[in-house]
Design a protein around this motif. Structure first.
Motif, PDB file in Angstrom:
ATOM      1  N   TYR A   1       0.841  -1.180   0.000  1.00  0.00           N
ATOM      2  CA  TYR A   1       0.000   0.000   0.000  1.00  0.00           C
ATOM      3  C   TYR A   1       0.886   1.243   0.000  1.00  0.00           C
ATOM      4  O   TYR A   1       1.883   1.313   0.720  1.00  0.00           O
ATOM      5  N   GLY A   2       0.519   2.226  -0.804  1.00  0.00           N
ATOM      6  CA  GLY A   2       1.340   3.414  -0.966  1.00  0.00           C
ATOM      7  C   GLY A   2       1.161   4.453   0.119  1.00  0.00           C
ATOM      8  O   GLY A   2       1.910   5.432   0.153  1.00  0.00           O
ATOM      9  N   ARG A   3       0.162   4.278   0.986  1.00  0.00           N
ATOM     10  CA  ARG A   3      -0.093   5.241   2.052  1.00  0.00           C
ATOM     11  C   ARG A   3      -0.368   4.500   3.346  1.00  0.00           C
ATOM     12  O   ARG A   3      -1.030   3.463   3.351  1.00  0.00           O
ATOM     13  N   GLN A   4       0.094   5.070   4.422  1.00  0.00           N
ATOM     14  CA  GLN A   4      -0.287   4.554   5.736  1.00  0.00           C
ATOM     15  C   GLN A   4      -1.691   5.056   6.064  1.00  0.00           C
ATOM     16  O   GLN A   4      -2.058   6.171   5.733  1.00  0.00           O
ATOM     17  N   GLY A   5      -2.451   4.195   6.728  1.00  0.00           N
ATOM     18  CA  GLY A   5      -3.808   4.594   7.106  1.00  0.00           C
ATOM     19  C   GLY A   5      -4.723   4.806   5.920  1.00  0.00           C
ATOM     20  O   GLY A   5      -5.629   5.659   5.978  1.00  0.00           O
ATOM     21  N   LEU A   6      -4.522   4.061   4.855  1.00  0.00           N
ATOM     22  CA  LEU A   6      -5.359   4.183   3.668  1.00  0.00           C
ATOM     23  C   LEU A   6      -6.823   3.889   4.014  1.00  0.00           C
ATOM     24  O   LEU A   6      -7.144   2.841   4.554  1.00  0.00           O
ATOM     25  N   THR A   7      -7.721   4.838   3.712  1.00  0.00           N
ATOM     26  CA  THR A   7      -9.146   4.627   3.984  1.00  0.00           C
ATOM     27  C   THR A   7      -9.764   3.868   2.813  1.00  0.00           C
ATOM     28  O   THR A   7      -9.678   4.312   1.665  1.00  0.00           O
ATOM     29  N   THR A   8     -10.361   2.735   3.123  1.00  0.00           N
ATOM     30  CA  THR A   8     -10.878   1.840   2.091  1.00  0.00           C
ATOM     31  C   THR A   8     -12.343   1.543   2.336  1.00  0.00           C
ATOM     32  O   THR A   8     -12.753   1.223   3.456  1.00  0.00           O
ATOM     33  N   GLY A   9     -13.146   1.645   1.296  1.00  0.00           N
ATOM     34  CA  GLY A   9     -14.530   1.197   1.326  1.00  0.00           C
ATOM     35  C   GLY A   9     -14.667  -0.058   0.482  1.00  0.00           C
ATOM     36  O   GLY A   9     -14.036  -0.170  -0.568  1.00  0.00           O
ATOM     37  N   TYR A  10     -15.481  -1.005   0.952  1.00  0.00           N
ATOM     38  CA  TYR A  10     -15.623  -2.281   0.248  1.00  0.00           C
ATOM     39  C   TYR A  10     -17.073  -2.724   0.294  1.00  0.00           C
ATOM     40  O   TYR A  10     -17.669  -2.851   1.373  1.00  0.00           O
ATOM     41  N   ALA A  11     -17.655  -2.948  -0.878  1.00  0.00           N
ATOM     42  CA  ALA A  11     -19.008  -3.481  -0.988  1.00  0.00           C
ATOM     43  C   ALA A  11     -18.924  -4.863  -1.615  1.00  0.00           C
ATOM     44  O   ALA A  11     -18.679  -4.982  -2.818  1.00  0.00           O
ATOM     45  N   PRO A  12     -19.083  -5.939  -0.817  1.00  0.00           N
ATOM     46  CA  PRO A  12     -18.983  -7.293  -1.370  1.00  0.00           C
ATOM     47  C   PRO A  12     -20.179  -7.627  -2.240  1.00  0.00           C
ATOM     48  O   PRO A  12     -21.180  -6.899  -2.273  1.00  0.00           O
ATOM     49  N   GLU A  13     -20.073  -8.746  -2.935  1.00  0.00           N
ATOM     50  CA  GLU A  13     -21.163  -9.149  -3.825  1.00  0.00           C
ATOM     51  C   GLU A  13     -22.407  -9.546  -3.046  1.00  0.00           C
ATOM     52  O   GLU A  13     -23.522  -9.180  -3.415  1.00  0.00           O
ATOM     53  N   ALA A  14     -22.259 -10.295  -1.981  1.00  0.00           N
ATOM     54  CA  ALA A  14     -23.403 -10.802  -1.220  1.00  0.00           C
ATOM     55  C   ALA A  14     -23.635  -9.941   0.007  1.00  0.00           C
ATOM     56  O   ALA A  14     -22.691  -9.600   0.732  1.00  0.00           O
ATOM     57  N   PHE A  15     -24.893  -9.585   0.253  1.00  0.00           N
ATOM     58  CA  PHE A  15     -25.235  -8.784   1.423  1.00  0.00           C
ATOM     59  C   PHE A  15     -26.515  -9.356   2.031  1.00  0.00           C
ATOM     60  O   PHE A  15     -27.560  -9.388   1.380  1.00  0.00           O
ATOM     61  N   PRO A  16     -26.466  -9.836   3.268  1.00  0.00           N
ATOM     62  CA  PRO A  16     -27.619 -10.531   3.842  1.00  0.00           C
ATOM     63  C   PRO A  16     -28.692  -9.579   4.344  1.00  0.00           C
ATOM     64  O   PRO A  16     -28.413  -8.426   4.697  1.00  0.00           O
ATOM     65  N   GLY A  17     -29.919 -10.060   4.381  1.00  0.00           N
ATOM     66  CA  GLY A  17     -30.992  -9.313   5.017  1.00  0.00           C
ATOM     67  C   GLY A  17     -30.975  -9.567   6.522  1.00  0.00           C
ATOM     68  O   GLY A  17     -31.253 -10.679   6.975  1.00  0.00           O
ATOM     69  N   LEU A  18     -30.643  -8.559   7.305  1.00  0.00           N
ATOM     70  CA  LEU A  18     -30.506  -8.701   8.753  1.00  0.00           C
ATOM     71  C   LEU A  18     -31.781  -8.250   9.460  1.00  0.00           C
ATOM     72  O   LEU A  18     -32.655  -7.625   8.868  1.00  0.00           O
ATOM     73  N   LYS A  19     -31.872  -8.554  10.760  1.00  0.00           N
ATOM     74  CA  LYS A  19     -33.035  -8.128  11.537  1.00  0.00           C
ATOM     75  C   LYS A  19     -32.947  -6.655  11.926  1.00  0.00           C
ATOM     76  O   LYS A  19     -33.938  -6.047  12.297  1.00  0.00           O
ATOM     77  N   LEU A  20     -31.742  -6.080  11.876  1.00  0.00           N
ATOM     78  CA  LEU A  20     -31.572  -4.672  12.194  1.00  0.00           C
ATOM     79  C   LEU A  20     -32.278  -3.787  11.170  1.00  0.00           C
ATOM     80  O   LEU A  20     -32.474  -4.181  10.018  1.00  0.00           O
ATOM     81  N   THR A  21     -32.659  -2.579  11.607  1.00  0.00           N
ATOM     82  CA  THR A  21     -33.161  -1.613  10.635  1.00  0.00           C
ATOM     83  C   THR A  21     -31.990  -1.064   9.838  1.00  0.00           C
ATOM     84  O   THR A  21     -30.829  -1.171  10.242  1.00  0.00           O
ATOM     85  N   ALA A  22     -32.310  -0.436   8.722  1.00  0.00           N
ATOM     86  CA  ALA A  22     -31.251   0.105   7.865  1.00  0.00           C
ATOM     87  C   ALA A  22     -30.419   1.137   8.615  1.00  0.00           C
ATOM     88  O   ALA A  22     -29.184   1.102   8.583  1.00  0.00           O
ATOM     89  N   GLU A  23     -31.066   2.066   9.307  1.00  0.00           N
ATOM     90  CA  GLU A  23     -30.295   3.121   9.971  1.00  0.00           C
ATOM     91  C   GLU A  23     -29.518   2.582  11.167  1.00  0.00           C
ATOM     92  O   GLU A  23     -28.392   3.027  11.420  1.00  0.00           O
ATOM     93  N   ASP A  24     -30.065   1.602  11.899  1.00  0.00           N
ATOM     94  CA  ASP A  24     -29.318   1.036  13.026  1.00  0.00           C
ATOM     95  C   ASP A  24     -28.061   0.333  12.532  1.00  0.00           C
ATOM     96  O   ASP A  24     -26.973   0.482  13.109  1.00  0.00           O
ATOM     97  N   TYR A  25     -28.210  -0.440  11.461  1.00  0.00           N
ATOM     98  CA  TYR A  25     -27.050  -1.131  10.896  1.00  0.00           C
ATOM     99  C   TYR A  25     -26.000  -0.125  10.433  1.00  0.00           C
ATOM    100  O   TYR A  25     -24.801  -0.266  10.727  1.00  0.00           O
ATOM    101  N   LEU A  26     -26.427   0.893   9.699  1.00  0.00           N
ATOM    102  CA  LEU A  26     -25.480   1.855   9.148  1.00  0.00           C
ATOM    103  C   LEU A  26     -24.847   2.715  10.237  1.00  0.00           C
ATOM    104  O   LEU A  26     -23.660   3.057  10.154  1.00  0.00           O
ATOM    105  N   HIS A  27     -25.618   3.065  11.293  1.00  0.00           N
ATOM    106  CA  HIS A  27     -25.019   3.798  12.411  1.00  0.00           C
ATOM    107  C   HIS A  27     -23.928   2.960  13.078  1.00  0.00           C
ATOM    108  O   HIS A  27     -22.839   3.464  13.398  1.00  0.00           O
ATOM    109  N   ASP A  28     -24.218   1.665  13.258  1.00  0.00           N
ATOM    110  CA  ASP A  28     -23.211   0.776  13.859  1.00  0.00           C
ATOM    111  C   ASP A  28     -21.974   0.674  12.976  1.00  0.00           C
ATOM    112  O   ASP A  28     -20.836   0.712  13.475  1.00  0.00           O
ATOM    113  N   MET A  29     -22.170   0.558  11.675  1.00  0.00           N
ATOM    114  CA  MET A  29     -21.038   0.468  10.762  1.00  0.00           C
ATOM    115  C   MET A  29     -20.222   1.757  10.771  1.00  0.00           C
ATOM    116  O   MET A  29     -18.990   1.738  10.673  1.00  0.00           O
ATOM    117  N   GLY A  30     -20.912   2.881  10.897  1.00  0.00           N
ATOM    118  CA  GLY A  30     -20.209   4.147  10.973  1.00  0.00           C
ATOM    119  C   GLY A  30     -19.354   4.247  12.216  1.00  0.00           C
ATOM    120  O   GLY A  30     -18.207   4.718  12.169  1.00  0.00           O
TER     121      GLY A  30
END
Length: 321
Positions: A79-108
């Motif tokens: 990697y050319g930089r230390q602390g490289l900020t990376t976003g990754y969206a995999p192919e498969a994404f499961p339907g969880l029991k969490l609401t969309a905003e609760d899941y995304l707040h936790d991920m944030g």
């Protein structure tokens, strides 16, 4: 504009700026079975790299390695930089029991955002992806397209210097595909490096600066420079599905480059057809004569013989790249 000026990542003026990622002779084996062989590539800031290949060619494995989720069996990844900020969206994404905003707040919060920053960023992205009305609904009840939007949002919670996307258009209707393309173009112009696997020629046309064609875990072809991707001008036609016999007759017309199933904004079954521009009128006439309805017609610049490597995904989305 999707990005606020205070959050922009500035593209280095030097086109030969140090790469974000250098992969040298990378190989991956699962239980002794080779999956990737001798893969070398360089990813620089503000560029878009498309990974093309039929299902099982190694695209998803390569993206997982670039994301740091899998280790190489041999070779070197730097990697050319230390602390490289990376976003990754995999192919498969499961339907969880969490609401969309609760899941995304936790991920944030996991990504290091403060609570207030996570709430603000999630609200911003839910509005961009037109999911605001569903923010408090459980993910388990979301459609494939809605889940894909949540998947993409989580990859953008921290504004990434490197964004890795595995089939980002999967499940999205045409308006959402166009919106995502515009967003990715803007991120790229602000300096984010994009690496994505894709089966849609129009996405390569709109974004890619380089294309790597994979077959059975090997890079068999590379194309560098957007100008080298374009050959014969073409047209992308989206129309309502025809009966099998009529659909085959359209596919057999001269000048047809590629055909893929695509849903329209209402979820109806449609076909996306890429055809040489000189044959587009003939295709349109045959589609209409067979009882089809034209949803959209988009002129493309043409792609340099790579559409043959963009086979459609399996219906259930289980096919791995």
């Amino acid at each position: 504009m999707f990005l606020q000026s205070t959050d922009r990542i500035h593209m280095p003026e030097d086109a030969d700026a140090p790469p974000l990622i250098t992969l040298t002779r990378g190989a991956k084996r699962y239980r002794g079975r080779p999956v990737l062989h001798d893969i070398s590539m360089i990813v620089r800031p503000g560029t878009a790299t498309a990974l093309i290949g039929r299902n099982g060619s190694g695209k998803s494995t390569l993206l997982s390695i670039l994301a740091g989720l899998l280790r190489l069996s041999s070779g070197e990844l730097t990697y050319g930089r230390q602390g490289l900020t990376t976003g990754y969206a995999p192919e498969a994404f499961p339907g969880l029991k969490l609401t969309a905003e609760d899941y995304l707040h936790d991920m944030g919060r996991i990504a290091g955002l403060s609570r207030a920053a996570a709430v603000s960023r999630v609200s911003e992205l839910l509005a961009i992806f037109k999911l605001g009305a569903s923010r408090s609904h459980p993910l388990a009840g979301f459609s494939k397209g809605m889940l894909q939007k949540v998947n993409l949002i989580q990859s953008l919670l921290i504004r990434p210097q490197l964004l890795l996307l595995d089939e980002p258009m999967s499940g999205l209707d045409l308006p959402a595909q166009h919106m995502l393309t515009e967003l990715l173009q803007e991120l790229k112009s602000e300096g984010t490096a994009l690496v994505f696997s894709v089966h849609e020629p129009q996405t390569v046309e709109a974004l890619a600066d380089a294309v790597y064609v994979l077959q059975e875990g090997r890079i068999i072809r590379t194309i560098h420079g957007a100008e080298n991707l374009r050959t014969v001008p073409s047209v992308h036609i989206v129309y309502t599905d025809l009966p099998p016999v009529e659909q085959q007759a359209v596919m057999a017309l001269p000048g047809v480059l590629h055909m893929l199933p695509v849903p329209d904004s209402a979820g109806a079954a449609c076909t996306g057809l890429t055809v040489e521009q000189k044959m587009s009128d003939t295709c349109l006439q045959q589609i209409l004569a067979a009882g089809g309805s034209i949803i959209s017609v988009e002129r493309l610049g043409g792609l340099s013989g790579i559409t043959e490597w963009m086979d459609p995904k399996e219906e259930n989305g289980s096919g791995r790249g």
